[in-house]
Every structure is written in C-alpha cells, then in structure tokens.
Scaffold this active site. Structure first.
Site, mmCIF file in Angstrom:
data_model
loop_
_atom_site.group_PDB
_atom_site.id
_atom_site.type_symbol
_atom_site.label_atom_id
_atom_site.label_comp_id
_atom_site.label_asym_id
_atom_site.label_seq_id
_atom_site.Cartn_x
_atom_site.Cartn_y
_atom_site.Cartn_z
ATOM 1 C CG ASP A 1 -2.513 7.428 0.198
ATOM 2 O OD1 ASP A 1 -1.473 7.999 -0.145
ATOM 3 O OD2 ASP A 1 -3.575 7.522 -0.439
ATOM 4 C CG ASP B 1 -1.740 1.210 1.364
ATOM 5 O OD1 ASP B 1 -2.484 1.526 0.416
ATOM 6 O OD2 ASP B 1 -1.662 1.877 2.416
#
Length: 254
Positions: free
Chosen positions: A11, A9
């Site tokens: 953010d 991922d």
C-alpha cells in the site's frame, strides 16, 4: 549499493488504494529479470496472499507468486504458534485475518479466548470492541496485527488498524504485542524467508513510521519512496534518515 534481496511494501508503494503507481510494475519486473530475491511484506491483514496475488495481477498487471507475499496475518499465526498459550481466539478483522487464523487450527471464542487479535476491520462495531475489551481484561493475550495509524488511499489517509487497536488499549490499559512493521517479529521472519543476511537486504516502502522504521530498528537498509504516506516536505525533519530516498521507484538504480 547493490542488494541481494528486497523486502517491499504494498500500500502506497506498489499501488495507492485502487490507483496504480506507474513505476511499480517496471520495478518488480527489473527484480525478476535480474533474478534478485524479493518478498512483499505487508501489514495488510484483510486479504490472503492468494487474494493479494490476484489483485496485483488483475488490477495492476504485476505478476508474482503467492509465496512472495508475507502478510501480518502469517506473522501473527507464527507468533501465536510460538507463544503456544492455547487455541481459542477472538478476532477483530476481515476475512484474510480470520480465515488465516482459522486455517492454522484456532477456534473462535468470545467468552474466554487465549488471544484477542485486532486488525483492520471496515465493519467495526461497538459490540466487537466491547467483546475484545472484556476478554483482554479477563486475561486474554492482546495482539495488534500492525500499528498503522492510517492507510493511504485515493481518497486520502483513512484510519488504519493502529487507530482501532488504540481504542482497545485505552479501554483496557493493556499494551498490545504488535506483529507487523516496524516490529522485529515480522522483519526477522521476512529476512529468514529470503534466506539472506540483514546487511544484504533493503526494505522498500512509503511509510516512514512503519516501513522505514522497520529497517532502522532491525539493522536493515531502507529505501523511502515518496508515493504514499510520508511526503517530501517531511523528509528533512525525519529523526533518523532513510538510507535512500526517491520520488518514485523508476529513479532507483539497481
């Protein structure tokens, strides 16, 4: 356990809004040094892979190829191409989503689109919501790029695409097809891109509802890092535990 490939991922995992997460850069460099395949899998549709690549490089000194970035925009286009309902689309979203769909050969239509695609839009207006609602009620296929309720930023948790999509779902009483994490659509495409079996891959992220559920629902081991959305005090009560949990990525042993 040693993994042959990593899905990562952005953010809350690599950075927090405009703030760097110190352990992120060494983590990526360790993967590169070991020649372990990795793919950044992000529900963020506001930027293109090239834009994300530039931001990682210029803002956080993390240097990766654009091909290592798989966005919910790319997954949405792949889904629309497979669905093959037509080439007319109405999009609520920002430049990364709109341009990505346009580049794939789709044309803008506010009156009778084949698809309504809704992602994060920081310039959302009531009129945009009205156009989307009317089109979906008229039979357009409703796509939500990702279900994220919030986005972790240096200011705190702000509304995510899922919050916008929910308002249109309420107005139309039509459930969208979600593309991004934790759905199988983006995860199957991501694993295929790595060229590995699911049992050889781990999903790394900060958000239990999206990143970790993406692994749990799709048979992929997970690493929850407590630098973003899901706080440490919630870990003990999670309905299904992540495979691994670390406070920061510098605790991870390859």
């Amino acid at each position: 356990m040693s993994y042959k490939g990593y899905l990562i991922d952005l953010d809350g995992t690599m950075y927090l809004g405009s703030a760097a997460i110190p352990a992120a850069k060494p983590f990526v460099e360790a993967l590169q040094a070991r020649e372990i395949p990795y793919l950044f899998v992000t529900n963020n549709t506001t930027k293109s892979p090239a834009d994300v690549q530039a931001r990682l490089s210029e803002s956080f000194d993390i240097h990766v190829p654009a091909a290592s970035i798989y966005t919910a925009t790319l997954a949405t286009v792949d889904y629309m191409n497979d669905k093959a309902l037509g080439k007319k689309v109405y999009v609520i979203g920002e430049s990364g989503l709109k341009q990505g769909i346009k580049d794939a050969g789709y044309v803008w239509d506010e009156e009778n689109p084949d698809y309504v695609v809704v992602g994060l839009d920081s310039n959302l207006t009531y009129e945009k919501l009205a156009i989307a609602t009317l089109a979906i009620r008229n039979g357009a296929h409703f796509i939500g790029t990702n279900p994220d309720k919030n986005i972790p930023t240096q200011r705190g948790l702000v509304p995510g695409a899922g919050s916008l999509i929910a308002s249109i779902e309420m107005a139309t009483q039509v459930k969208p097809v979600f593309i991004g994490k934790p759905e199988a659509i983006i995860m199957n495409s991501s694993v295929k891109t790595l060229g590995l079996a699911k049992e050889d891959v781990i999903m790394v992220g900060d958000n239990y509802e999206t990143d970790i559920q993406a692994g749990i629902r799709n048979g992929i081991d997970t690493l929850l890092v407590l630098t973003g959305f899901t706080p440490e005090d919630k870990v003990a009560s999670l309905p299904v535990a992540p495979t691994h949990v670390v406070n920061t990525l510098d605790e991870w042993v390859f």
